[in-house]
Scaffold this active site. Structure first.
Site, mmCIF file in Angstrom:
data_model
loop_
_atom_site.group_PDB
_atom_site.id
_atom_site.type_symbol
_atom_site.label_atom_id
_atom_site.label_comp_id
_atom_site.label_asym_id
_atom_site.label_seq_id
_atom_site.Cartn_x
_atom_site.Cartn_y
_atom_site.Cartn_z
ATOM 1 N N CYS A 42 0.994 -1.193 0.076
ATOM 2 C CA CYS A 42 0.049 -0.051 0.096
ATOM 3 C C CYS A 42 0.854 1.064 0.012
ATOM 4 O O CYS A 42 2.012 1.253 0.528
ATOM 5 C CB CYS A 42 -0.920 0.002 1.198
ATOM 6 N N ASP A 44 0.240 3.753 1.711
ATOM 7 C CA ASP A 44 0.273 4.417 2.964
ATOM 8 C C ASP A 44 1.798 4.756 3.592
ATOM 9 O O ASP A 44 2.591 3.818 3.607
ATOM 10 C CB ASP A 44 -0.308 3.271 4.113
ATOM 11 N N ARG A 46 3.066 4.906 6.276
ATOM 12 C CA ARG A 46 3.323 4.014 7.394
ATOM 13 C C ARG A 46 3.880 2.679 7.138
ATOM 14 O O ARG A 46 4.199 1.974 8.122
ATOM 15 C CB ARG A 46 2.057 3.917 8.487
ATOM 16 N N HIS A 98 -2.109 -4.171 4.810
ATOM 17 C CA HIS A 98 -1.974 -3.830 6.514
ATOM 18 C C HIS A 98 -3.211 -3.380 7.016
ATOM 19 O O HIS A 98 -4.270 -2.928 6.396
ATOM 20 C CB HIS A 98 -1.080 -2.212 6.660
ATOM 21 N N CYS A 101 -6.161 -0.001 6.873
ATOM 22 C CA CYS A 101 -5.901 0.710 5.641
ATOM 23 C C CYS A 101 -6.994 1.450 5.090
ATOM 24 O O CYS A 101 -8.028 1.025 5.416
ATOM 25 C CB CYS A 101 -5.766 -0.601 4.361
HETATM 26 CO CO CO Z 1 -3.493 1.014 3.074
#
Ligand code: CO
Length: 210
Positions: A42, A44, A46, A98, A101
């Protein structure tokens, strides 16, 4: 124009630190890359691929998009898979989702009522792929509520995307040609930094037994 000087400063410090530890690091790396892993994760912020598995530059080839989706017609993702498999000859493709998400959450909120809402912006088209995952797994999800349902959707999305990787012409051809290539489905917990293997992976030998 703001030039983000802090990032350049960070970069210089980072390069200096690496060179101190291994003076030949960049010279060796500039000659070729030979990663064993393709990471599909992803976007993302993080969930940074290299850091999570503590791998240095040169060790993991990476493709990231919102909610780590592998779409049969996404030329971007398919090109990355092809380069990784055909040219770099990676031995492992890891689809890593994750918990928590945002892409999954947005798709779930759209379908909460059981009816698709109107697609109003570009990303809604992308999230349609996650709505498909919810539809394919309707029976299992029916029993789940709240966080349990959200977590399971994050896992089911990984499982679905692993299937999509396996069904690409690229991976099929590699397996037919006898390549040593395993596809893995993993999920990362942003609350504690721990990865979990969903054990949905498929490797060449398993594929041959089928
Ligand atoms: Co995500």
């Amino acid at each position: 124009m703001k030039s983000l000087k802090n990032l350049f400063k960070n970069n210089q410090e980072w390069a200096k630190k690496i060179k101190k530890e291994d003076p030949a690091f960049f010279k060796n790396l500039s000659n070729q890359q030979a990663p064993e892993y393709l990471w599909i994760g992803c976007s993302d912020s993080r969930v940074p691929a290299n850091q999570i598995v503590n791998l240095a530059p040169g060790e993991v080839f990476v493709h990231r998009n919102i909610a780590n989706v592998v779409v049969h017609t996404d030329l971007n993702c398919l090109s990355v898979i092809q380069f990784a498999v055909d040219i770099l000859k990676v031995k492992h493709i890891i689809v890593c989702g994750h918990y928590g998400c945002g892409g999954i959450k947005a798709a779930m909120e759209k379908t909460k009522s059981g009816h698709k809402t109107k697609k109003v912006c570009l990303i809604d088209n992308w999230l349609g792929h996650i709505e498909d995952v919810a539809r394919f797994n309707k029976e299992e999800l029916k029993e789940l509520r709240g966080k349990q349902r959200y977590d399971r959707m994050c896992e089911l999305n990984v499982i679905e995307q692993v299937k999509n990787v396996c069904n690409t012409s690229i991976v099929n051809k590699a397996w037919n040609d006898g390549a040593d290539l395993t596809i893995h489905g993993w999920i990362y917990d942003i609350h504690n930094g721990i990865l979990k293997d969903l054990e949905t992976g498929i490797n060449t030998s398993k594929k041959r037994k089928d």
